[in-house]
Design a protein around this motif. Sequence first.
Motif, PDB file in Angstrom:
ATOM      1  N   PRO A 192       5.408  -3.813   5.092  1.00  0.00           N
ATOM      2  CA  PRO A 192       4.379  -2.486   5.834  1.00  0.00           C
ATOM      3  C   PRO A 192       5.166  -1.844   7.362  1.00  0.00           C
ATOM      4  O   PRO A 192       4.650  -0.794   7.196  1.00  0.00           O
TER       5      PRO A 192
ATOM      6  N   CYS B  33      -4.657  -0.230  -1.037  1.00  0.00           N
ATOM      7  CA  CYS B  33      -3.707   1.702  -1.296  1.00  0.00           C
ATOM      8  C   CYS B  33      -4.229   1.467  -2.296  1.00  0.00           C
ATOM      9  O   CYS B  33      -5.553   1.515  -3.227  1.00  0.00           O
TER      10      CYS B  33
ATOM     11  N   THR C 250      -3.939  -2.730  -3.796  1.00  0.00           N
ATOM     12  CA  THR C 250      -3.764  -4.296  -3.342  1.00  0.00           C
ATOM     13  C   THR C 250      -4.803  -3.996  -1.643  1.00  0.00           C
ATOM     14  O   THR C 250      -3.780  -3.352  -0.947  1.00  0.00           O
TER      15      THR C 250
ATOM     16  N   ASN D 213      -3.316  -4.041   1.830  1.00  0.00           N
ATOM     17  CA  ASN D 213      -3.236  -4.250   3.197  1.00  0.00           C
ATOM     18  C   ASN D 213      -3.123  -4.733   4.270  1.00  0.00           C
ATOM     19  O   ASN D 213      -4.411  -4.138   4.779  1.00  0.00           O
TER      20      ASN D 213
ATOM     21  N   TYR E  86       3.241   0.853   4.794  1.00  0.00           N
ATOM     22  CA  TYR E  86       4.308   0.704   3.202  1.00  0.00           C
ATOM     23  C   TYR E  86       2.939  -0.592   2.074  1.00  0.00           C
ATOM     24  O   TYR E  86       2.547  -1.243   3.283  1.00  0.00           O
ATOM     25  N   CYS E  87       2.166   0.129   0.998  1.00  0.00           N
ATOM     26  CA  CYS E  87       1.415  -0.902   1.043  1.00  0.00           C
ATOM     27  C   CYS E  87       2.277  -1.727   0.106  1.00  0.00           C
ATOM     28  O   CYS E  87       3.834  -2.526   0.142  1.00  0.00           O
TER      29      CYS E  87
ATOM     30  N   GLN F 112       2.542  -4.249  -2.184  1.00  0.00           N
ATOM     31  CA  GLN F 112       3.105  -4.353  -3.567  1.00  0.00           C
ATOM     32  C   GLN F 112       3.690  -3.752  -3.469  1.00  0.00           C
ATOM     33  O   GLN F 112       4.535  -4.340  -5.132  1.00  0.00           O
TER      34      GLN F 112
ATOM     35  N   GLU G  11       3.853   1.825  -2.059  1.00  0.00           N
ATOM     36  CA  GLU G  11       3.438   3.128  -1.325  1.00  0.00           C
ATOM     37  C   GLU G  11       3.142   3.444   0.249  1.00  0.00           C
ATOM     38  O   GLU G  11       2.729   3.011   0.936  1.00  0.00           O
TER      39      GLU G  11
ATOM     40  N   LEU H 166       0.862   4.106   2.537  1.00  0.00           N
ATOM     41  CA  LEU H 166      -0.517   4.384   3.096  1.00  0.00           C
ATOM     42  C   LEU H 166      -1.138   5.323   4.155  1.00  0.00           C
ATOM     43  O   LEU H 166      -1.948   5.567   3.832  1.00  0.00           O
TER      44      LEU H 166
END
Length: 156
Positions: free
Chosen positions: A109, A132, A137, A139, A145-146, A148, A151, A153
């Motif tokens: 993350p 996300c 998902t 978080n 960052y995601c 899973q 991505e 965030l």
Amino acid sequence: MSFFEKMKQGASDAAKKAQQTVETTKLKAQISSREKEMERIQTKIGQAVFRAYAEGDVSQSETEVMDYCEALASMQQEIEAIEEKIKSLKAEKTCGCGKVVAAEVKFCPDCGKRFPDEPRQEDTTGEIRVICSGCKTENDINAKYCIQCGEDLAKH
């Protein structure tokens, strides 16, 4: 699931958590013990160097200091192994950037690095989470960052 089954499951989960806490406490005590021993060895290193300095030849302490340093390196490895056991008990892992995350996380993350695929375990803690927009998902609230899909965030 009946009321009694839920109660039984809750008691079982609480017992597991208590056992995990006891094991973690024991391991942390082992780390503390090794750290104290390391401090004693570091003091001995200083004493050996000063004794050699006072005698006018610092090089005479080299063998003694090297032996102490090898003992320190060994203890440091032991501490690292114990810390890994603690992470395993808590179902955690550490990213290359230093961030400690849950074992089921796929992406860091903080830096977005992908972790190698491992078996997933679901655990809900009731904390405030960020969803996300890409993969839906949950978080951590501070995740950049995601965990899973990786991505960013902050984009959403």
